[in-house]
Design a protein around this motif. Sequence first.
Motif, PDB file in Angstrom:
ATOM      1  N   ALA A  28       0.799  -1.222   0.000  1.00 35.67           N
ATOM      2  CA  ALA A  28       0.000   0.000   0.000  1.00 35.67           C
ATOM      3  C   ALA A  28       0.832   1.273   0.000  1.00 35.67           C
ATOM      4  N   ASN A  29       2.135   1.159  -0.205  1.00 34.29           N
ATOM      5  CA  ASN A  29       3.029   2.329  -0.244  1.00 34.29           C
ATOM      6  C   ASN A  29       2.977   3.132   1.052  1.00 34.29           C
ATOM      7  N   GLU A  30       2.752   2.444   2.145  1.00 28.09           N
ATOM      8  CA  GLU A  30       2.841   3.075   3.453  1.00 28.09           C
ATOM      9  C   GLU A  30       4.307   3.128   3.867  1.00 28.09           C
ATOM     10  N   SER A  31       4.621   4.000   4.804  1.00 32.06           N
ATOM     11  CA  SER A  31       5.980   4.033   5.338  1.00 32.06           C
ATOM     12  C   SER A  31       6.053   3.101   6.538  1.00 32.06           C
ATOM     13  N   THR A  32       6.539   1.906   6.313  1.00 34.81           N
ATOM     14  CA  THR A  32       6.633   0.938   7.401  1.00 34.81           C
ATOM     15  C   THR A  32       7.659   1.358   8.449  1.00 34.81           C
TER      16      THR A  32
ATOM     17  N   SER B 186       1.165  11.200   4.127  1.00 38.34           N
ATOM     18  CA  SER B 186       0.996   9.751   4.172  1.00 38.34           C
ATOM     19  C   SER B 186       2.245   8.975   3.794  1.00 38.34           C
ATOM     20  N   LYS B 187       3.098   9.532   2.966  1.00 37.86           N
ATOM     21  CA  LYS B 187       4.203   8.770   2.399  1.00 37.86           C
ATOM     22  C   LYS B 187       5.502   9.006   3.174  1.00 37.86           C
TER      23      LYS B 187
ATOM     24  N   GLY C 162       5.093   9.191   6.869  1.00 35.98           N
ATOM     25  CA  GLY C 162       4.652   7.988   7.554  1.00 35.98           C
ATOM     26  C   GLY C 162       3.364   8.112   8.334  1.00 35.98           C
TER      27      GLY C 162
ATOM     28  N   ALA D 242       0.004   7.698   7.010  1.00 34.30           N
ATOM     29  CA  ALA D 242      -1.105   7.324   6.128  1.00 34.30           C
ATOM     30  C   ALA D 242      -2.412   7.183   6.889  1.00 34.30           C
ATOM     31  N   GLY D 243      -2.357   6.618   8.088  1.00 35.09           N
ATOM     32  CA  GLY D 243      -3.569   6.414   8.852  1.00 35.09           C
ATOM     33  C   GLY D 243      -4.154   7.676   9.441  1.00 35.09           C
TER      34      GLY D 243
ATOM     35  N   ARG E 183      -4.499  10.533   7.718  1.00 33.59           N
ATOM     36  CA  ARG E 183      -5.220  11.182   6.626  1.00 33.59           C
ATOM     37  C   ARG E 183      -5.033  12.697   6.638  1.00 33.59           C
TER      38      ARG E 183
ATOM     39  N   SER F 167       6.442  -2.135  -1.839  1.00 40.81           N
ATOM     40  CA  SER F 167       6.721  -0.975  -0.994  1.00 40.81           C
ATOM     41  C   SER F 167       8.038  -1.155  -0.259  1.00 40.81           C
TER      42      SER F 167
END
Length: 371
Positions: free
Chosen positions: A39-43, A222-223, A226, A228-229, A231, A345
């Motif tokens: 999902a291209n989130e920043s883990t 979001s990217k 980090g 994303a959640g 919004r 990702s």
Amino acid sequence: MTKPHLTPLAQSLPASVPFVGPEAQERAQGSPFKARLGANESTFGPSPKAIAAMQKAASEVWMYGDPESHDLRQALAKHHNIGPDNIMIGEGIDTLLGVLVRLYVTAGDAVVTSAGAYPTFNYHVAGFGGTLHTVPYKNDHEDPDALIAKARETNAKLIYIANPDNPMGTWHNAARMQQMIDAVPPGCLLVLDEAYIELAPEGTAPAIDTSADNVIRMRTFSKAHGMAGARVGYAISTAEVINGFNKVRNHFGMSRISQAGALAALEDRAWLDHIKSQVSSARDTIGQIAADNGLTALPSATNFVAIDCGHDGAFASGVLVGLIKAGVFVRMPFVAPQNRCIRISCGTAEQLDAFAAAFPDAIQAAHDKLG
């Protein structure tokens, strides 16, 4: 008893979402993913300062968020050296795109994008009755010349382009994008999605010109940040274009927690530099994993890497299915010829190790299916 019918437009639309979330896939297979890389989130997570700010703001969550997002707008204005009236904060770029389409597109209005580009934009265009016209990618890049030509041909209201691009990770330099802005036909607005811009090479973003009323730029926390959640996205354009959002937006849509976190994240430049380093290293690792399996990774200016699986979309889909079964969540482009790729990702060493372990078997299973 009777109820009103859906509008003819709503009745004509499928009950669908642009993306099936990893949570839905986990529920379907009855187990969690080992590596969430789709999902291209920043883990790597948000700034510790942003986490602390959000924790502090949690005690104030009984209050609505500031409907003007005043503090965050002021900080972003200072950061970009522009006026706060040139910035609109919204619940992620997705929401801002939806409001923008609502403002400018009515039934039958032409809108131009690339075939296979970010599908959420297309979802909003369909939802407001616009007519979507697409052009193909060119050498795995969105094609500014073709987009402009199609806009002129169709008398389009909006043109959408992401730079850097999702789902391929490719990019154009600032000079090329400025040429596109200068070529936008009268009566048309260029929607320049720069969600990944902090992760791109220097010289990718054209200079921000708040007097240019033919372009609106979209950015996000979001990217690279980090979050994303949480919004949090924002748009940059002329004061007149930005003020249009105030006519129809959800004025209390922003959470106080998200506003506080974004403000702290923006101020933590050291953490952003750390994340850029982590992403760069992860891109190299994904490229090496691809090479170890005889495949090629496309150059990327984002927090993901597209891997060319060497065959068609059906083969790449087989590889993706194999990875999902092995507990590695990834995604892939959905339009040929970009759908020959899968999209990974950037993740932690542990997550990329899980991907590396599952990848050979997934490739072999896809080959076996080919016969």
